[in-house]
Motif scaffolding. Structure first.
Motif, PDB file in Angstrom:
ATOM      1  N   ASP A   8       0.878  -1.237   0.028  1.00  0.00           N
ATOM      2  CA  ASP A   8      -0.087  -0.008   0.125  1.00  0.00           C
ATOM      3  C   ASP A   8       0.891   1.288   0.007  1.00  0.00           C
ATOM      4  O   ASP A   8       2.096   1.229   0.071  1.00  0.00           O
ATOM      5  N   LYS A   9       0.342   2.390  -0.146  1.00  0.00           N
ATOM      6  CA  LYS A   9       1.116   3.688  -0.329  1.00  0.00           C
ATOM      7  C   LYS A   9       2.088   4.032   0.806  1.00  0.00           C
ATOM      8  O   LYS A   9       3.002   4.421   0.599  1.00  0.00           O
ATOM      9  N   ARG A  10       1.304   3.513   2.178  1.00  0.00           N
ATOM     10  CA  ARG A  10       2.247   3.909   3.308  1.00  0.00           C
ATOM     11  C   ARG A  10       3.414   3.032   3.547  1.00  0.00           C
ATOM     12  O   ARG A  10       4.639   3.329   3.599  1.00  0.00           O
ATOM     13  N   LYS A  11       3.306   1.938   3.139  1.00  0.00           N
ATOM     14  CA  LYS A  11       4.369   0.898   3.163  1.00  0.00           C
ATOM     15  C   LYS A  11       5.503   1.002   2.120  1.00  0.00           C
ATOM     16  O   LYS A  11       6.688   0.953   2.305  1.00  0.00           O
ATOM     17  N   ALA A  12       4.990   1.474   1.082  1.00  0.00           N
ATOM     18  CA  ALA A  12       5.761   1.794  -0.183  1.00  0.00           C
ATOM     19  C   ALA A  12       6.653   3.089   0.216  1.00  0.00           C
ATOM     20  O   ALA A  12       8.165   3.278  -0.020  1.00  0.00           O
ATOM     21  N   LEU A  13       6.004   4.044   0.867  1.00  0.00           N
ATOM     22  CA  LEU A  13       6.737   5.203   1.187  1.00  0.00           C
ATOM     23  C   LEU A  13       7.908   4.785   2.216  1.00  0.00           C
ATOM     24  O   LEU A  13       8.981   5.344   2.299  1.00  0.00           O
ATOM     25  N   ILE A  14       7.509   4.128   3.240  1.00  0.00           N
ATOM     26  CA  ILE A  14       8.488   3.908   4.409  1.00  0.00           C
ATOM     27  C   ILE A  14       9.587   3.225   3.694  1.00  0.00           C
ATOM     28  O   ILE A  14      10.814   3.310   4.097  1.00  0.00           O
ATOM     29  N   LEU A  15       9.260   1.865   2.864  1.00  0.00           N
ATOM     30  CA  LEU A  15      10.366   1.045   2.220  1.00  0.00           C
ATOM     31  C   LEU A  15      11.204   2.182   1.535  1.00  0.00           C
ATOM     32  O   LEU A  15      12.726   2.074   1.654  1.00  0.00           O
ATOM     33  N   ALA A  16      10.879   2.899   0.657  1.00  0.00           N
ATOM     34  CA  ALA A  16      11.629   3.806  -0.188  1.00  0.00           C
ATOM     35  C   ALA A  16      12.507   4.735   0.825  1.00  0.00           C
ATOM     36  O   ALA A  16      13.793   4.939   0.538  1.00  0.00           O
ATOM     37  N   THR A  17      11.928   5.269   1.761  1.00  0.00           N
ATOM     38  CA  THR A  17      12.635   6.108   2.734  1.00  0.00           C
ATOM     39  C   THR A  17      13.816   5.392   3.449  1.00  0.00           C
ATOM     40  O   THR A  17      15.051   5.791   3.868  1.00  0.00           O
ATOM     41  N   VAL A  18      13.618   4.108   3.914  1.00  0.00           N
ATOM     42  CA  VAL A  18      14.480   3.042   4.555  1.00  0.00           C
ATOM     43  C   VAL A  18      15.471   3.016   3.477  1.00  0.00           C
ATOM     44  O   VAL A  18      16.850   3.068   3.885  1.00  0.00           O
ATOM     45  N   VAL A  19      15.420   2.456   2.215  1.00  0.00           N
ATOM     46  CA  VAL A  19      16.293   2.270   1.420  1.00  0.00           C
ATOM     47  C   VAL A  19      17.134   3.623   1.073  1.00  0.00           C
ATOM     48  O   VAL A  19      18.483   3.572   0.889  1.00  0.00           O
ATOM     49  N   TYR A  20      16.602   4.736   0.862  1.00  0.00           N
ATOM     50  CA  TYR A  20      17.232   5.966   0.714  1.00  0.00           C
ATOM     51  C   TYR A  20      18.347   6.212   1.934  1.00  0.00           C
ATOM     52  O   TYR A  20      19.257   6.673   1.549  1.00  0.00           O
ATOM     53  N   GLU A  21      17.711   6.121   3.213  1.00  0.00           N
ATOM     54  CA  GLU A  21      18.662   6.439   4.330  1.00  0.00           C
ATOM     55  C   GLU A  21      19.787   5.459   4.425  1.00  0.00           C
ATOM     56  O   GLU A  21      20.582   6.056   4.843  1.00  0.00           O
ATOM     57  N   TYR A  22      19.303   4.172   4.098  1.00  0.00           N
ATOM     58  CA  TYR A  22      20.430   3.195   4.242  1.00  0.00           C
ATOM     59  C   TYR A  22      21.484   3.347   2.942  1.00  0.00           C
ATOM     60  O   TYR A  22      22.752   3.252   3.577  1.00  0.00           O
ATOM     61  N   ILE A  23      21.167   3.667   2.046  1.00  0.00           N
ATOM     62  CA  ILE A  23      22.304   4.055   0.979  1.00  0.00           C
ATOM     63  C   ILE A  23      23.144   5.272   1.406  1.00  0.00           C
ATOM     64  O   ILE A  23      24.382   5.136   0.935  1.00  0.00           O
ATOM     65  N   ASN A  24      22.551   6.156   2.050  1.00  0.00           N
ATOM     66  CA  ASN A  24      23.201   7.414   2.516  1.00  0.00           C
ATOM     67  C   ASN A  24      24.119   7.056   3.712  1.00  0.00           C
ATOM     68  O   ASN A  24      25.099   7.939   3.752  1.00  0.00           O
ATOM     69  N   THR A  25      23.779   6.407   4.609  1.00  0.00           N
ATOM     70  CA  THR A  25      24.451   6.024   5.773  1.00  0.00           C
ATOM     71  C   THR A  25      25.080   4.956   6.244  1.00  0.00           C
ATOM     72  O   THR A  25      26.113   4.790   6.775  1.00  0.00           O
ATOM     73  N   ALA A  26      24.893   4.183   5.570  1.00  0.00           N
ATOM     74  CA  ALA A  26      25.319   2.443   5.479  1.00  0.00           C
ATOM     75  C   ALA A  26      24.994   2.044   7.136  1.00  0.00           C
ATOM     76  O   ALA A  26      25.888   1.133   7.375  1.00  0.00           O
ATOM     77  N   GLU A  27      23.910   2.588   7.641  1.00  0.00           N
ATOM     78  CA  GLU A  27      23.534   2.287   9.005  1.00  0.00           C
ATOM     79  C   GLU A  27      22.283   1.893   9.114  1.00  0.00           C
ATOM     80  O   GLU A  27      21.344   2.232   8.422  1.00  0.00           O
ATOM     81  N   PRO A  28      22.208   0.586   9.682  1.00  0.00           N
ATOM     82  CA  PRO A  28      20.475  -0.013  10.035  1.00  0.00           C
ATOM     83  C   PRO A  28      19.648   1.166  10.291  1.00  0.00           C
ATOM     84  O   PRO A  28      20.086   2.086  11.372  1.00  0.00           O
ATOM     85  N   VAL A  29      18.360   1.325   9.918  1.00  0.00           N
ATOM     86  CA  VAL A  29      17.542   2.239   9.979  1.00  0.00           C
ATOM     87  C   VAL A  29      16.319   1.834  10.991  1.00  0.00           C
ATOM     88  O   VAL A  29      15.864   0.663  10.723  1.00  0.00           O
ATOM     89  N   GLY A  30      16.083   2.675  11.851  1.00  0.00           N
ATOM     90  CA  GLY A  30      15.162   2.313  12.975  1.00  0.00           C
ATOM     91  C   GLY A  30      14.070   3.490  12.790  1.00  0.00           C
ATOM     92  O   GLY A  30      14.171   4.291  11.972  1.00  0.00           O
ATOM     93  N   SER A  31      12.928   3.139  13.359  1.00  0.00           N
ATOM     94  CA  SER A  31      11.810   3.888  13.641  1.00  0.00           C
ATOM     95  C   SER A  31      11.951   5.211  13.720  1.00  0.00           C
ATOM     96  O   SER A  31      11.616   6.405  13.348  1.00  0.00           O
TER      97      SER A  31
END
Length: 349
Positions: A8-31
């Motif tokens: 759904d739209k919310r899960k897709a947004l959260i997934l995209a943000t996790v990927v974006y954040e992890y690409i930029n920081t190389a650190e596991p992403v928390g809520s």
């Protein structure tokens, strides 16, 4: 992907943000990180629940019990195919690419090596280039050069430069005029043909018209066969860039990847399908899709480059799965386009 429910739209947004954040920081992403850094419009608890569901669905994984989450291969694939915004080639990168090709070599091997070094420098990853098969080159001319009565040099030149040079020792005396006559006859009949279309019988027919000795025919056939050699020519650069990636600080992992880069046959096999079935846009292979355990933590972006109507080569970038896919896809595509344009417009020696 096909056996998983659509996000759904919310899960897709959260997934995209996790990927974006992890690409930029190389650190596991928390809520908490997502709540503090991004305006997702929902509470930290809601984000935490959604991330747990994304993990259950196979889009995220949790490397340690107390850590945040990182994308799985499926998460990256979904991001690349459905969630990522396309990135145009940055003007600074475009300028560097243009400048590099203004000063490029006129030798095919040199051009390919320069393109590889350029792409590895811009991407800060490993760059790979496969030169077009010689079968796709257009025949320009052959020269049978008389050096002495018993020695000659056969030079075959295609649209991509010198394809073969054969020094031949004759068993009987050969006259210079005979070699010149044969060169002219071959060039008149074969000039402009694609190398894979020049069959041995075509060469024999030309030789028949001017009564060429059997040993000269054999030498010609060998030279043309060598000029059509289809062994892949592979260039790779930038392996040292992997040292800068946190994923590869484990030297055992790094050695495995470097072994793949060094063993050109293995490297070629990883991306050969993309050369055999070229597309008009970059193709991304992620993790296990590469089919080699040694590089299961890597991704590869490939894009073909073309010259003329038939010649096709391939550029590729190999790096961690946590690569900035949008930028690297645009870099690979921009370099491939400039390389193809250069090969079309410059006389390669």
């Amino acid at each position: 992907m096909n056996d998983r429910p659509a996000l759904d739209k919310r899960k897709a947004l959260i997934l995209a943000t996790v990927v974006y954040e992890y690409i930029n920081t190389a650190e596991p992403v928390g809520s908490v990180t997502l709540t503090q850094k991004y305006n997702l419009g929902v509470s930290s608890a809601t984000i935490r629940n959604e991330m747990a569901e994304l993990e259950t669905l196979g889009y995220l994984v949790q490397p340690h019990t107390s850590a945040g989450r990182i994308p799985s291969d499926t998460g990256y694939r979904t991001f690349v195919d459905h969630l990522m915004q396309p990135e145009p080639l940055a003007e600074m990168d475009a300028r560097q690419i243009r400048a590099q090709f203004r000063e490029a070599s006129r030798e095919l091997d040199g051009v390919i090596d320069q393109a590889t070094r350029l792409l590895s420098g811009l991407s800060r990853n490993v760059a790979i280039a496969i030169a077009p098969s010689r079968d796709t080159h257009a025949f320009k001319h052959v020269q049978l050069l008389w050096l002495s009565a018993r020695t000659s040099l056969i030079v075959i030149v295609t649209s991509m430069g010198v394809a073969a040079q054969e020094l031949v020792e004759w068993k009987t005396d050969v006259e210079a005029d005979q070699l010149t006559h044969l060169s002219n006859a071959l060039n008149a009949v074969l000039g402009g043909k694609v190398m894979e279309d020049i069959a041995p019988a075509s060469i024999d027919r030309v030789c028949d018209t001017i009564s060429v000795a059997a040993e000269i025919r054999r030498a010609l056939q060998t030279a043309f066969r060598n000029a059509r050699r289809t062994d892949p020519q592979i260039s790779a650069a930038g392996a040292q860039n992997l040292l800068d990636q946190p994923e590869f600080h484990d030297l055992r992992k790094l050695r495995s990847i470097l072994r793949i880069v060094e063993e050109q046959k293995v490297l070629y096999d990883l991306i050969a399908d993309d050369l055999a079935h070229p597309t008009n846009t970059p193709v991304v292979h992620i993790g296990a899709e590469l089919g080699a355990d040694e590089i299961a933590e890597c991704s590869v972006v490939t894009v073909p480059y073309r010259f003329g109507d038939r010649g096709v080569g391939l550029l590729a970038i190999l790096g961690p799965r946590r690569m900035p896919y949008g930028r690297l896809m645009s870099l690979a595509a921009g370099t491939a386009q400039s390389l193809g344009t250069y090969l079309d417009n410059v006389e390669i020696r």
